[in-house]
Design an enzyme around this catalytic site. Structure first.
Site, PDB file in Angstrom:
ATOM      1  N   LYS A  13       0.861  -1.193   0.000  1.00 57.00           N
ATOM      2  CA  LYS A  13       0.000   0.000   0.000  1.00 57.00           C
ATOM      3  C   LYS A  13       0.891   1.235   0.000  1.00 57.00           C
ATOM      4  O   LYS A  13       1.512   1.568   1.016  1.00 57.00           O
ATOM      5  CB  LYS A  13      -0.910   0.039   1.234  1.00 57.00           C
ATOM      6  CG  LYS A  13      -2.005   1.092   1.073  1.00 57.00           C
ATOM      7  CD  LYS A  13      -2.627   1.552   2.368  1.00 57.00           C
ATOM      8  CE  LYS A  13      -1.865   2.619   3.061  1.00 57.00           C
ATOM      9  NZ  LYS A  13      -1.720   3.886   2.318  1.00 57.00           N
ATOM     10  N   GLU A  18      -1.452   7.193  -0.290  1.00 64.21           N
ATOM     11  CA  GLU A  18      -2.527   7.446  -1.262  1.00 64.21           C
ATOM     12  C   GLU A  18      -2.259   8.688  -2.106  1.00 64.21           C
ATOM     13  O   GLU A  18      -2.811   8.823  -3.196  1.00 64.21           O
ATOM     14  CB  GLU A  18      -3.888   7.523  -0.554  1.00 64.21           C
ATOM     15  CG  GLU A  18      -4.024   8.612   0.508  1.00 64.21           C
ATOM     16  CD  GLU A  18      -3.554   8.169   1.894  1.00 64.21           C
ATOM     17  OE1 GLU A  18      -2.594   7.386   1.985  1.00 64.21           O
ATOM     18  OE2 GLU A  18      -4.154   8.633   2.889  1.00 64.21           O
ATOM     19  N   SER A  36       5.882   7.287   9.647  1.00 69.54           N
ATOM     20  CA  SER A  36       6.164   8.039  10.868  1.00 69.54           C
ATOM     21  C   SER A  36       6.113   7.127  12.092  1.00 69.54           C
ATOM     22  O   SER A  36       5.454   6.078  12.091  1.00 69.54           O
ATOM     23  CB  SER A  36       5.134   9.159  11.024  1.00 69.54           C
ATOM     24  OG  SER A  36       3.847   8.586  11.143  1.00 69.54           O
ATOM     25  N   GLU A  61      10.269   0.760   9.795  1.00 71.69           N
ATOM     26  CA  GLU A  61      11.243   1.813   9.446  1.00 71.69           C
ATOM     27  C   GLU A  61      10.560   3.137   9.716  1.00 71.69           C
ATOM     28  O   GLU A  61       9.668   3.535   8.959  1.00 71.69           O
ATOM     29  CB  GLU A  61      11.619   1.720   7.959  1.00 71.69           C
ATOM     30  CG  GLU A  61      12.371   0.474   7.565  1.00 71.69           C
ATOM     31  CD  GLU A  61      13.833   0.521   7.964  1.00 71.69           C
ATOM     32  OE1 GLU A  61      14.279   1.531   8.528  1.00 71.69           O
ATOM     33  OE2 GLU A  61      14.515  -0.476   7.712  1.00 71.69           O
ATOM     34  N   CYS A  68      14.163  10.682   5.669  1.00 67.32           N
ATOM     35  CA  CYS A  68      14.245  10.249   7.063  1.00 67.32           C
ATOM     36  C   CYS A  68      15.673  10.322   7.605  1.00 67.32           C
ATOM     37  O   CYS A  68      15.866  10.357   8.817  1.00 67.32           O
ATOM     38  CB  CYS A  68      13.696   8.831   7.197  1.00 67.32           C
ATOM     39  SG  CYS A  68      14.421   7.710   5.998  1.00 67.32           S
TER      40      CYS A  68
HETATM   41  P1  NAD Z   1       2.833   8.331   7.637  1.00 68.20           P
HETATM   42  O1  NAD Z   1       3.227   7.550   8.833  1.00 68.20           O
HETATM   43  O2  NAD Z   1       1.852   9.413   7.795  1.00 68.20           O
HETATM   44  O3  NAD Z   1       2.250   7.367   6.508  1.00 68.20           O
HETATM   45  C1  NAD Z   1       2.993   6.252   6.044  1.00 68.20           C
HETATM   46  C2  NAD Z   1       2.033   5.251   5.430  1.00 68.20           C
HETATM   47  O4  NAD Z   1       1.177   4.746   6.455  1.00 68.20           O
HETATM   48  C3  NAD Z   1       1.114   5.816   4.349  1.00 68.20           C
HETATM   49  O5  NAD Z   1       0.992   4.857   3.322  1.00 68.20           O
HETATM   50  C4  NAD Z   1      -0.199   5.997   5.083  1.00 68.20           C
HETATM   51  O6  NAD Z   1      -1.336   5.932   4.238  1.00 68.20           O
HETATM   52  C5  NAD Z   1      -0.166   4.798   6.015  1.00 68.20           C
HETATM   53  N1  NAD Z   1      -1.031   4.909   7.201  1.00 68.20           N
HETATM   54  C6  NAD Z   1      -1.478   6.030   7.812  1.00 68.20           C
HETATM   55  N2  NAD Z   1      -2.259   5.699   8.866  1.00 68.20           N
HETATM   56  C7  NAD Z   1      -2.297   4.346   8.908  1.00 68.20           C
HETATM   57  C8  NAD Z   1      -2.942   3.407   9.762  1.00 68.20           C
HETATM   58  N3  NAD Z   1      -3.701   3.797  10.786  1.00 68.20           N
HETATM   59  N4  NAD Z   1      -2.758   2.084   9.521  1.00 68.20           N
HETATM   60  C9  NAD Z   1      -1.985   1.663   8.496  1.00 68.20           C
HETATM   61  N5  NAD Z   1      -1.358   2.513   7.649  1.00 68.20           N
HETATM   62  C10 NAD Z   1      -1.514   3.839   7.855  1.00 68.20           C
HETATM   63  O7  NAD Z   1       4.210   8.864   7.011  1.00 68.20           O
HETATM   64  P2  NAD Z   1       4.410   9.800   5.751  1.00 68.20           P
HETATM   65  O8  NAD Z   1       4.013  11.176   6.147  1.00 68.20           O
HETATM   66  O9  NAD Z   1       3.813   9.164   4.550  1.00 68.20           O
HETATM   67  O10 NAD Z   1       6.006   9.713   5.556  1.00 68.20           O
HETATM   68  C11 NAD Z   1       6.899  10.440   6.301  1.00 68.20           C
HETATM   69  C12 NAD Z   1       7.442   9.614   7.450  1.00 68.20           C
HETATM   70  O11 NAD Z   1       8.055   8.430   6.960  1.00 68.20           O
HETATM   71  C13 NAD Z   1       8.522  10.346   8.215  1.00 68.20           C
HETATM   72  O12 NAD Z   1       8.333  10.145   9.590  1.00 68.20           O
HETATM   73  C14 NAD Z   1       9.801   9.660   7.746  1.00 68.20           C
HETATM   74  O13 NAD Z   1      10.890   9.759   8.641  1.00 68.20           O
HETATM   75  C15 NAD Z   1       9.338   8.271   7.558  1.00 68.20           C
HETATM   76  N6  NAD Z   1      10.252   7.536   6.683  1.00 68.20           N
HETATM   77  C16 NAD Z   1      11.098   6.631   7.245  1.00 68.20           C
HETATM   78  C17 NAD Z   1      12.005   5.931   6.443  1.00 68.20           C
HETATM   79  C18 NAD Z   1      12.956   4.928   7.042  1.00 68.20           C
HETATM   80  O14 NAD Z   1      13.597   4.210   6.277  1.00 68.20           O
HETATM   81  N7  NAD Z   1      13.069   4.838   8.353  1.00 68.20           N
HETATM   82  C19 NAD Z   1      12.020   6.151   5.057  1.00 68.20           C
HETATM   83  C20 NAD Z   1      11.137   7.092   4.517  1.00 68.20           C
HETATM   84  C21 NAD Z   1      10.255   7.775   5.334  1.00 68.20           C
END
Ligand code: NAD
Length: 505
Positions: free
Chosen positions: A184, A187, A238, A259, A293
């Site tokens: 997934k 979106e 996140s 991650e 990140c």
């Molecule tokens: P996010 O956590 O808001 O969303 C990530 C994904 O989770 C999206 O696909 C979202 O639709 C999904 N999601 C949201 N709520 C959910 C739920 N309740 N259940 C299941 N899935 C759900 O993060 P973002 O804003 O898309 O991305 C930025 C974050 O990602 C930052 O915190 C960044 O540090 C992190 N990130 C980490 C790495 C790593 O390798 N550690 C790499 C890239 C990004």
């Protein structure tokens, strides 16, 4: 850059890739993909609902026996062909990634896409290299060996910042090891994940091995994590959402790989090459608009270099060219959305009360007014416990603080809940050696900050999560090891039965 294809035409059949074909979602809810450089809608599609997730999991389950049972050589061949297809379509991928994320085309062309092709080629080779301890007579009376087996259907969830690379990091180790997968994407950025799955099919990877559901987190995401036929959850995003995902995955007893967020320190000792540190800090803070990140977010500079570092970074930040992401001359594009830009601005505005905004700190005007742009920003002299130093901002904002002793610098570098990446800058091998040992993060760079490579693991410590992407280490996440033990004695009454029968053995 000319427009390579019309997104609406390309995804006219829908934005769900299930069992080898695109189809519309069934949630009844439409979602607009927006170009953050202009605020204009690129495409509107129907989000995946829980029924679409269920259909994708069924497709992955159906494909599992054939794919898991294929020889490593067959999986490797398919992945080699996949790398070739991706390479042929490199310009399309760079275009779509730039369009949906506002990512400068130079970054997409020189980093995201070649990195993904290389990753695919790496896992084509790695598919033939699933290792373990050698078979042997460890007990004396038995021959033991290890089978490294796929886990089953993997459910993966990815963020929007590097949609193509995140799809690759999730999908490649999983399928190289013989699993099938439902991914997934975020979106708001589904396009290149769908194209990635289509390219896999073109390369001959069987239908159902790779499925993509484009849906929202709370419904499609949670259904995927909680689905009883999904054996593993691999999540990048996140820390806040990661906690929720962990709760659901734990309740259904799944293998879990997380991650999560980061707040990488950038530690400059007083014997560092100042020019290298200044250039390194600006590049590492601004890559992908700081929506990375591992981006440098907190620079700690030993007092003798502090003012010169602040001046040098501010000057260099001011030379960075913001502009149209599709123009190869552009250094920095917009952030992912206007909402996110306003969130980033909020952090900087709140910091003004207690810290110095040396440069940036606002949106540019003129031609860029309609986009989600934010100027490169340097915030000096903030307190260590302030929000701007402790929280993940995910924008082109670098905080810089002075330190005196080496002990203090390393202590400050470790003083957030995160532990994804860090760098240390010095010409003294003993100082850098100490930094590599004492900084608690999944990656420590010395005299550089950002490069990644397919052969090496990526993953966090502490609130940045656990488990590894890329490299052979990722197979530890996507396989399970089975101990097989053969009796070699052919004796009915074995010595160890004395524990039950005593002298009657
Ligand atoms: P996010 O956590 O808001 O969303 C990530 C994904 O989770 C999206 O696909 C979202 O639709 C999904 N999601 C949201 N709520 C959910 C739920 N309740 N259940 C299941 N899935 C759900 O993060 P973002 O804003 O898309 O991305 C930025 C974050 O990602 C930052 O915190 C960044 O540090 C992190 N990130 C980490 C790495 C790593 O390798 N550690 C790499 C890239 C990004």
């Amino acid at each position: 850059m000319t427009h390579r294809f019309q997104v609406r035409d390309r995804f006219a059949d829908g934005a769900q890739f299930i069992a080898g074909r695109l189809r519309p979602g069934t949630s009844g809810r439409a979602h607009a993909v927006v170009n953050p450089a202009t605020g204009e809608e690129i495409h509107s599609y129907e989000l995946a609902g829980t029924a679409d997730v269920d259909a994708a999991v069924t497709a992955a389950r159906t494909a599992l026996p054939g794919w898991a049972g294929a020889t490593p050589a067959a999986r490797s061949d398919a992945l080699h062909r996949f790398a070739a297809v991706l390479s042929d379509q490199a310009e399309d991928f760079a275009y779509a990634e730039s369009l949906q994320c506002g990512k400068p085309i130079r970054l997409a062309t020189e980093f995201d896409v070649p990195g993904t092709v290389d990753n695919t080629a790496f896992f084509a080779g790695a598919a033939r290299h699933l290792d373990g301890v050698s078979a042997g007579e460890y007990s004396g009376d038995h021959t033991s060996y290890v089978r490294r087996e796929p886990i089953g259907v993997v459910g993966s969830i990815a963020p929007w910042n590097y949609p193509l690379q995140m799809a690759a990091w999730k999908i490649l180790p999983a399928v190289a090891a013989g699993n099938t997968i439902v991914l997934k994407p975020a979106e708001i950025t589904p396009l290149t994940s769908l194209m990635f799955a289509q390219a896999a099919q073109e390369a001959g990877i069987p239908d159902g091995v790779i499925n993509v559901v484009s849906g929202a987190g709370p419904d499609a995401g949670e259904r995927l994590v909680g689905h009883p036929d999904v054996a593993m959850t691999s999540f990048t995003g996140s820390t806040a959402v990661g906690r929720r995902v962990a709760e659901i995955a734990t309740a259904t007893v799944k293998r879990l790989h997380l991650e999560l967020g980061g707040k990488a320190p950038f530690l400059v000792f007083d014997d560092a090459d100042l020019e290298a540190a200044v250039h390194g800090a600006v590049a590492a803070a601004l890559i992908n608009g700081g929506q990375d990140c591992t981006a440098a977010t907190r620079a700690y500079v030993q007092r003798p270099l502090y003012e010169a570092f602040v001046t040098g970074v501010a000057e260099l930040m001011e030379s960075v060219r913001l502009g149209d992401p599709l123009d190869p001359a552009t250094d920095l594009g917009p952030l992912i959305s206007h909402t996110h830009r306003d969130r980033v601005a909020g952090f900087v505005d709140r910091a003004r009360a207690h810290a110095r905004v040396v440069t940036g700190g606002g949106a540019p005007g003129g031609d860029l007014k309609a986009g989600a742009y934010y100027r490169p920003t340097l915030v000096a002299d903030a307190a260590q416990d302030s929000e701007i130093v402790q929280s993940e901002i995910f924008g082109p904002v670098l905080a810089v603080l002075p330190f005196d002793s080496d002990d203090e610098g390393i202590g400050l570098a470790n003083d957030t809940p995160y532990g994804l990446a860090a760098s240390a800058w010095s010409r003294d091998v003993y100082r850098t050696g100490r930094a590599t040992r004492e900084i608690r993060a999944g990656c420590v760079w010395i005299n550089d900050h950002i490069p990644i490579i397919s052969e090496m693991p990526h993953g966090g410590y502490r609130a940045s999560g656990f488990g590894k992407d890329m490299s052979l280490y990722s197979f530890e996440e996507y396989t399970q090891v089975k101990h097989v033990m053969y009796d070699n004695t052919a004796v009915a009454r074995k010595d160890w039965h004395r524990t039950i029968f005593g002298d009657r053995c």
